[in-house]
Design an enzyme around this catalytic site. Structure first.
Site, mmCIF file in Angstrom:
data_model
loop_
_atom_site.group_PDB
_atom_site.id
_atom_site.type_symbol
_atom_site.label_atom_id
_atom_site.label_comp_id
_atom_site.label_asym_id
_atom_site.label_seq_id
_atom_site.Cartn_x
_atom_site.Cartn_y
_atom_site.Cartn_z
ATOM 1 N N LYS A 60 -55.400 38.432 82.861
ATOM 2 C CA LYS A 60 -55.169 36.955 83.262
ATOM 3 C C LYS A 60 -56.665 36.445 83.243
ATOM 4 O O LYS A 60 -56.761 35.278 82.787
ATOM 5 C CB LYS A 60 -54.539 36.831 84.583
ATOM 6 C CG LYS A 60 -52.996 37.156 84.458
ATOM 7 C CD LYS A 60 -52.228 37.223 85.840
ATOM 8 C CE LYS A 60 -50.699 37.507 85.548
ATOM 9 N NZ LYS A 60 -49.920 37.926 86.566
ATOM 10 N N GLN B 21 -51.005 38.070 92.877
ATOM 11 C CA GLN B 21 -50.417 39.219 92.115
ATOM 12 C C GLN B 21 -49.419 39.904 92.822
ATOM 13 O O GLN B 21 -49.849 40.498 93.957
ATOM 14 C CB GLN B 21 -51.325 39.972 91.549
ATOM 15 C CG GLN B 21 -50.793 41.073 90.489
ATOM 16 C CD GLN B 21 -50.367 40.660 89.277
ATOM 17 O OE1 GLN B 21 -50.895 39.519 88.784
ATOM 18 N NE2 GLN B 21 -49.214 40.965 88.908
ATOM 19 N N ASP C 245 -47.507 29.734 89.137
ATOM 20 C CA ASP C 245 -46.433 30.837 88.889
ATOM 21 C C ASP C 245 -45.069 30.119 88.730
ATOM 22 O O ASP C 245 -43.986 30.615 88.240
ATOM 23 C CB ASP C 245 -45.946 32.102 89.898
ATOM 24 C CG ASP C 245 -47.230 33.108 89.423
ATOM 25 O OD1 ASP C 245 -47.283 33.403 88.111
ATOM 26 O OD2 ASP C 245 -47.614 34.043 90.190
#
Ligand code: NDP
Length: 281
Positions: free
Chosen positions: A53, A97, A120
């Site tokens: 990422k 995460q 997200d």
């Protein structure tokens, strides 16, 4: 003859376009787009995801703020950090995460991230807006699937789409996106009866199950578009999808490979969401 949908190529093209948009944003507002990435603990798969990422941020010109926190951090300290990131106007998107260590309640932590910084697309507000077909940050993997269909000019309007899997991060938002794009959608799961018959009706079949080579040729209609979200290891430890690619491919009009299909789209859509989050502020 089937056509392979090349996720790597589509993702690369989207990133080039995104890089240009990020540059324009910087020139127009004289500021960077900031994405905070929070990793707790030493889970090796999570470390790889976070590294990828951060690399993707560099590629498109987004400034990443990485926070590597020890496994033992308590929920209160992690909450404090998230609240600081929420208040920090240099940070447009926050990504925690998953999975978090067991002693931390992930739902509590994620609920601190406002919808506007929820890159997200996991928050109840963003999912609710998606349900109402309103503008929002959409979960990256299903959004990536829609971009692939768009790129290949695959019509969804009036088509019968079957999504196997109903998770909050893939199956459900995938079904909503297909519904919002005028497909007639069926969602299947582990309690579905006659799964094979349901799948066989699909013009567009999306597999998001998490079981290696689960979708076999007898479950696929001739000429179907087959999208494989799964990321599993086969009996030899090789990466494979939820679809038995070798056996299914000849029945399809389009099919995504694993690796090189949906996977590369997910991180690209995360970058897209970071840009969208910044662009809305
Ligand atoms: P989950 O485990 O959260 O959900 C799996 C879904 O599959 C559940 O809804 C489950 O049903 C359903 N399912 C399980 N077994 C069966 C069965 N025998 N018949 C029908 N349905 C079944 O997984 P995720 O949604 O998070 O992920 C799915 C896959 O996608 C995984 O392989 C994951 O690694 C991959 N993935 C890939 C990404 C990418 O970037 N390419 C990103 C995210 C995920 P029930 O609800 O009844 O339990």
């Amino acid at each position: 003859m089937y056509k392979l949908i090349d996720g790597k190529k589509i993702a690369a093209e989207i990133r080039i376009d995104l890089k240009r948009k990020v540059e324009e944003f910087k020139n127009k507002f004289n500021r960077e787009i900031g994405l905070a990435v929070v990793l707790v603990g030493n889970n090796s798969a999570s470390q790889v995801y976070v590294r990828n990422k951060i690399k993707a941020c560099e590629e498109v010109g987004i400034k990443s703020y990485a926070y590597y926190l020890p496994e033992e951090i308590d929920e209160k300290s992690l909450s404090q950090l998230i609240l600081e990131l929420v208040d920090n106007s240099d940070i447009h998107g926050i990504l925690v995460q998953l999975p978090l260590p067991k002693h931390i309640n992930a739902e509590n932590i994620l609920s601190l991230i406002p919808a506007s910084k929820d890159v997200d697309g996991f928050s109840a507000e963003n999912i609710g807006k998606l349900c109402m077909n309103e503008d929002c940050l959409v979960a990256c993997t299903p959004n990536g699937v829609m971009k692939m269909l768009e790129y290949e000019n695959i019509q969804t309007k009036g088509k019968k789409a079957v999504v196997v899997g109903r998770s909050n991060i893939v199956g459900k938002p995938m079904a909503l996106l297909l519904l919002n794009s005028d497909a007639t959608v069926t969602v299947c799961h582990s309690k579905t009866e006659n799964l094979k018959e349901e799948c066989k009706k699909a013009d567009i079949l999306v597999a998001a199950i998490g079981k290696a080579k689960f979708i076999t040729e007898d479950m696929v209609k001739e000429g179907a578009v087959v999208i494989d979200v799964g990321m599993n290891r086969d009996e030899n430890g090789k990466l494979c999808g939820d679809v038995d690619f070798e056996k299914v491919k000849d029945k399809c009009s389009y099919i995504t490979p694993v690796p090189g299909g949906v996977g590369p789209m997910t991180i690209t859509m995360l970058m897209y969401n970071a840009y969208m989050a910044a662009d809305k502020t």
